[in-house]
Design a protein around this motif. Structure first.
Motif, PDB file in Angstrom:
ATOM      1  N   GLU A  11       0.834  -1.205   0.000  1.00 53.01           N
ATOM      2  CA  GLU A  11       0.000   0.000   0.000  1.00 53.01           C
ATOM      3  C   GLU A  11       0.866   1.252   0.000  1.00 53.01           C
ATOM      4  O   GLU A  11       0.597   2.207  -0.730  1.00 53.01           O
ATOM      5  N   LEU A  12       1.906   1.263   0.836  1.00 54.30           N
ATOM      6  CA  LEU A  12       2.807   2.425   0.849  1.00 54.30           C
ATOM      7  C   LEU A  12       3.501   2.552  -0.499  1.00 54.30           C
ATOM      8  O   LEU A  12       3.641   3.661  -1.033  1.00 54.30           O
ATOM      9  N   TYR A  13       3.946   1.439  -1.060  1.00 54.29           N
ATOM     10  CA  TYR A  13       4.573   1.474  -2.388  1.00 54.29           C
ATOM     11  C   TYR A  13       3.648   2.141  -3.399  1.00 54.29           C
ATOM     12  O   TYR A  13       4.062   3.022  -4.168  1.00 54.29           O
ATOM     13  N   ASN A  14       2.381   1.739  -3.416  1.00 56.31           N
ATOM     14  CA  ASN A  14       1.434   2.320  -4.372  1.00 56.31           C
ATOM     15  C   ASN A  14       1.135   3.785  -4.069  1.00 56.31           C
ATOM     16  O   ASN A  14       0.961   4.592  -4.988  1.00 56.31           O
ATOM     17  N   ILE A  15       1.071   4.145  -2.802  1.00 56.56           N
ATOM     18  CA  ILE A  15       0.850   5.545  -2.435  1.00 56.56           C
ATOM     19  C   ILE A  15       2.006   6.415  -2.949  1.00 56.56           C
ATOM     20  O   ILE A  15       1.798   7.512  -3.470  1.00 56.56           O
ATOM     21  N   LEU A  16       3.222   5.913  -2.839  1.00 55.10           N
ATOM     22  CA  LEU A  16       4.390   6.658  -3.315  1.00 55.10           C
ATOM     23  C   LEU A  16       4.395   6.829  -4.827  1.00 55.10           C
ATOM     24  O   LEU A  16       5.036   7.747  -5.359  1.00 55.10           O
ATOM     25  N   ASN A  17       3.670   5.957  -5.546  1.00 52.90           N
ATOM     26  CA  ASN A  17       3.747   5.947  -7.010  1.00 52.90           C
ATOM     27  C   ASN A  17       2.476   6.434  -7.707  1.00 52.90           C
ATOM     28  O   ASN A  17       2.333   6.257  -8.921  1.00 52.90           O
ATOM     29  N   GLN A  18       1.569   7.060  -6.980  1.00 54.26           N
ATOM     30  CA  GLN A  18       0.377   7.615  -7.612  1.00 54.26           C
ATOM     31  C   GLN A  18       0.734   8.860  -8.417  1.00 54.26           C
ATOM     32  O   GLN A  18       1.645   9.609  -8.056  1.00 54.26           O
ATOM     33  N   VAL A  19      -0.007   9.083  -9.489  1.00 44.34           N
ATOM     34  CA  VAL A  19       0.233  10.251 -10.336  1.00 44.34           C
ATOM     35  C   VAL A  19      -1.080  10.941 -10.683  1.00 44.34           C
ATOM     36  O   VAL A  19      -2.150  10.331 -10.678  1.00 44.34           O
ATOM     37  N   SER A  20      -0.990  12.212 -10.970  1.00 47.41           N
ATOM     38  CA  SER A  20      -2.042  12.949 -11.675  1.00 47.41           C
ATOM     39  C   SER A  20      -1.388  13.303 -13.002  1.00 47.41           C
ATOM     40  O   SER A  20      -1.172  12.441 -13.832  1.00 47.41           O
ATOM     41  N   LYS A  21      -1.035  14.546 -13.212  1.00 47.28           N
ATOM     42  CA  LYS A  21      -0.173  14.867 -14.351  1.00 47.28           C
ATOM     43  C   LYS A  21       1.290  14.624 -13.975  1.00 47.28           C
ATOM     44  O   LYS A  21       2.098  14.206 -14.789  1.00 47.28           O
ATOM     45  N   LEU A  22       1.608  14.924 -12.720  1.00 50.41           N
ATOM     46  CA  LEU A  22       2.934  14.664 -12.168  1.00 50.41           C
ATOM     47  C   LEU A  22       2.781  13.729 -10.979  1.00 50.41           C
ATOM     48  O   LEU A  22       1.664  13.353 -10.609  1.00 50.41           O
ATOM     49  N   SER A  23       3.894  13.358 -10.380  1.00 45.59           N
ATOM     50  CA  SER A  23       3.835  12.542  -9.175  1.00 45.59           C
ATOM     51  C   SER A  23       3.024  13.263  -8.100  1.00 45.59           C
ATOM     52  O   SER A  23       3.190  14.462  -7.875  1.00 45.59           O
ATOM     53  N   TYR A 136      -1.884   5.746   9.600  1.00 48.42           N
ATOM     54  CA  TYR A 136      -1.452   4.401   9.227  1.00 48.42           C
ATOM     55  C   TYR A 136      -0.113   4.080   9.880  1.00 48.42           C
ATOM     56  O   TYR A 136       0.784   4.919   9.947  1.00 48.42           O
ATOM     57  N   VAL A 137       0.006   2.843  10.340  1.00 46.42           N
ATOM     58  CA  VAL A 137       1.274   2.312  10.831  1.00 46.42           C
ATOM     59  C   VAL A 137       1.751   1.284   9.816  1.00 46.42           C
ATOM     60  O   VAL A 137       1.019   0.359   9.455  1.00 46.42           O
ATOM     61  N   LEU A 138       2.971   1.444   9.336  1.00 46.28           N
ATOM     62  CA  LEU A 138       3.505   0.549   8.311  1.00 46.28           C
ATOM     63  C   LEU A 138       3.823  -0.813   8.916  1.00 46.28           C
ATOM     64  O   LEU A 138       4.675  -0.931   9.792  1.00 46.28           O
ATOM     65  N   ALA A 166       9.785  16.119 -10.619  1.00 43.92           N
ATOM     66  CA  ALA A 166      10.536  15.296 -11.569  1.00 43.92           C
ATOM     67  C   ALA A 166      10.621  13.833 -11.159  1.00 43.92           C
ATOM     68  O   ALA A 166      11.160  13.020 -11.913  1.00 43.92           O
ATOM     69  N   PHE A 167      10.099  13.495  -9.989  1.00 49.60           N
ATOM     70  CA  PHE A 167      10.168  12.113  -9.521  1.00 49.60           C
ATOM     71  C   PHE A 167       9.462  11.186 -10.511  1.00 49.60           C
ATOM     72  O   PHE A 167       8.353  11.464 -10.966  1.00 49.60           O
ATOM     73  N   GLN A 168      10.115  10.077 -10.852  1.00 47.49           N
ATOM     74  CA  GLN A 168       9.571   9.123 -11.817  1.00 47.49           C
ATOM     75  C   GLN A 168       8.900   7.956 -11.091  1.00 47.49           C
ATOM     76  O   GLN A 168       9.581   7.072 -10.568  1.00 47.49           O
ATOM     77  N   PRO A 169       7.566   7.938 -11.028  1.00 47.05           N
ATOM     78  CA  PRO A 169       6.873   6.848 -10.322  1.00 47.05           C
ATOM     79  C   PRO A 169       7.088   5.500 -11.010  1.00 47.05           C
ATOM     80  O   PRO A 169       7.237   5.410 -12.227  1.00 47.05           O
ATOM     81  N   TYR A 170       7.071   4.472 -10.210  1.00 52.41           N
ATOM     82  CA  TYR A 170       7.165   3.097 -10.694  1.00 52.41           C
ATOM     83  C   TYR A 170       5.769   2.582 -11.042  1.00 52.41           C
ATOM     84  O   TYR A 170       4.756   3.157 -10.633  1.00 52.41           O
ATOM     85  N   PRO A 171       5.694   1.471 -11.790  1.00 51.69           N
ATOM     86  CA  PRO A 171       4.382   0.863 -12.049  1.00 51.69           C
ATOM     87  C   PRO A 171       3.670   0.490 -10.747  1.00 51.69           C
ATOM     88  O   PRO A 171       4.321   0.200  -9.737  1.00 51.69           O
ATOM     89  N   ILE A 172       2.366   0.510 -10.788  1.00 53.83           N
ATOM     90  CA  ILE A 172       1.552   0.187  -9.618  1.00 53.83           C
ATOM     91  C   ILE A 172       1.527  -1.329  -9.406  1.00 53.83           C
ATOM     92  O   ILE A 172       1.458  -2.112 -10.351  1.00 53.83           O
ATOM     93  N   GLU A 173       1.556  -1.725  -8.129  1.00 48.69           N
ATOM     94  CA  GLU A 173       1.564  -3.145  -7.777  1.00 48.69           C
ATOM     95  C   GLU A 173       0.131  -3.633  -7.562  1.00 48.69           C
ATOM     96  O   GLU A 173      -0.560  -3.170  -6.649  1.00 48.69           O
ATOM     97  N   ILE A 174      -0.312  -4.568  -8.399  1.00 42.98           N
ATOM     98  CA  ILE A 174      -1.673  -5.098  -8.310  1.00 42.98           C
ATOM     99  C   ILE A 174      -1.708  -6.359  -7.454  1.00 42.98           C
ATOM    100  O   ILE A 174      -2.513  -6.482  -6.531  1.00 42.98           O
ATOM    101  N   LEU A 175      -0.852  -7.315  -7.754  1.00 45.48           N
ATOM    102  CA  LEU A 175      -0.639  -8.496  -6.910  1.00 45.48           C
ATOM    103  C   LEU A 175       0.799  -8.413  -6.417  1.00 45.48           C
ATOM    104  O   LEU A 175       1.732  -8.406  -7.222  1.00 45.48           O
ATOM    105  N   PRO A 176       1.013  -8.318  -5.110  1.00 42.74           N
ATOM    106  CA  PRO A 176       2.351  -8.068  -4.575  1.00 42.74           C
ATOM    107  C   PRO A 176       3.422  -9.003  -5.135  1.00 42.74           C
ATOM    108  O   PRO A 176       3.322 -10.226  -5.031  1.00 42.74           O
ATOM    109  N   GLY A 177       4.425  -8.381  -5.757  1.00 46.96           N
ATOM    110  CA  GLY A 177       5.546  -9.123  -6.293  1.00 46.96           C
ATOM    111  C   GLY A 177       5.228  -9.973  -7.505  1.00 46.96           C
ATOM    112  O   GLY A 177       6.080 -10.742  -7.960  1.00 46.96           O
TER     113      GLY A 177
END
Length: 324
Positions: A11-23, A136-138, A166-177
């Motif tokens: 969930e944190l990984y996906n939160i870090l990688n959300q985008v609109s026009k930019l990160s 949230y607690v990780l 300028a941060f380049q988000p990674y692809p979103i994780e649908i099924l972990p790993g």
């Protein structure tokens, strides 16, 4: 008063990688990520954009640089908290010990232990009085997250607005790993491939990438245009079987289209419906939670409903209601 709940590493990984026009990390009230480990641990490495929480007179200090009442995601982590319940902890924390060493003080170290909440839970219980959204607690703390996503470790403390833009988000994780959802630029990014260990592509666009060219075992290229009347339905069974086979082989799959929000998102929804034997509504909700800006067009939604009928023998989701 807000709730205190767990946040899974994915969930944190996906939160870090959300985008609109930019990160979305560039939005001031999007994410407040707080590290309650010692200064030494924080300086060695921490999760990108995390702020270190300081103490004074044994009390945690609330960060003054953040308007907690307006923050969408407030996430706290320590080294390895895996429970919201009480745990055995040393009375004297590591940060106090370190500060004493730096100041050259000679004090006897307390070895007494008692039942206390983990540092992240302890601070989270304070924060819920200052936020409107849940705190949230990780789960698993920094040790777990950095083990799964080592490429999000950093020693950088100050992030300028232009750096976040300028941060380049990674692809979103649908099924972990296992399954990731992204766009064409991410599918062409060598570092992201290496970091995520991508071994197979499902390309649902007219564009091509330099990966797996001529290797039909690792590349499924479904050439569908991004138009209001896109036809994806005839390819859904093949897409699902291709992805299912690679999951059995232990391959990590990247599903992508030009922008990663319509055609590829629809394909991932269809796959979850098949793989988990779920309804359209439930699979849609899962993908929407992972990638908040996903938005297959209405023609694709209608085709997903037809796919639901194929899988379950009847229509189970009412698409006249907004499922976005």
């Amino acid at each position: 008063m807000a709730d205190l709940i767990f946040c899974e590493p994915t969930e944190l990984y996906n939160i870090l990688n959300q985008v609109s026009k930019l990160s979305r990390l560039a939005e001031p009230n999007y994410l407040c990520l707080l590290d309650v480990r010692s200064k030494r641990q924080y300086d060695e490495s921490h999760v990108i954009t995390a702020l270190r929480v300081k103490k004074r007179d044994h009390q945690y200090l609330i960060p003054e640089s953040v308007d907690l009442e307006c923050v969408r995601y407030c996430i706290v982590y320590d080294s390895n908290t895996s429970s919201l319940e009480l745990s055995v902890r040393r009375w004297q924390d590591e940060e106090e010990e370190e500060e004493e060493e730096e100041e050259g003080k000679e004090k006897d170290k307390e070895e007494d232990t008692e039942l206390l909440p983990g540092p992240a839970v302890e601070f989270g219980q304070i924060l819920i009085h200052f936020t409107r959204q849940p705190v949230y607690v990780l789960r698993g703390g920094y040790e777990c997250f950095s083990g799964m996503y080592h490429f999000f470790r950093t020693q950088k403390i100050i992030w300028m607005p232009q750096e976040l833009d300028a941060f380049q988000p990674y692809p979103i994780e649908i099924l972990p790993g296992k399954v990731f959802l992204g766009k064409i630029s991410q599918a062409c990014n060598a570092k992201m491939h290496k970091d995520l260990k991508i071994k197979a592509h499902v390309n649902i666009s007219l564009e091509t990438t330099p990966y797996f060219v001529g290797n039909a075992d690792k590349l499924l290229h479904v050439k569908v245009e991004d138009t209001p009347d896109s036809i994806l339905f005839p390819f859904l069974r093949h897409i699902c079987h291709f992805m299912e086979l690679h999951l059995r082989l232990g391959s990590v799959i990247l599903v992508f289209s030009t922008r990663g929000i319509s055609r590829s998102a629809a394909a991932v929804v269809a796959f979850l419906m098949h793989y988990n034997e779920e309804t359209l509504k439930r699979s849609w909700a899962h993908v929407k939670k992972c990638k908040t800006n996903m938005r297959p067009n209405r023609a694709l939604v209608a085709q997903l409903l037809e796919w639901e009928r194929v899988l379950h023998g009847e229509y189970l989701t009412d698409i006249s209601e907004p499922i976005y």
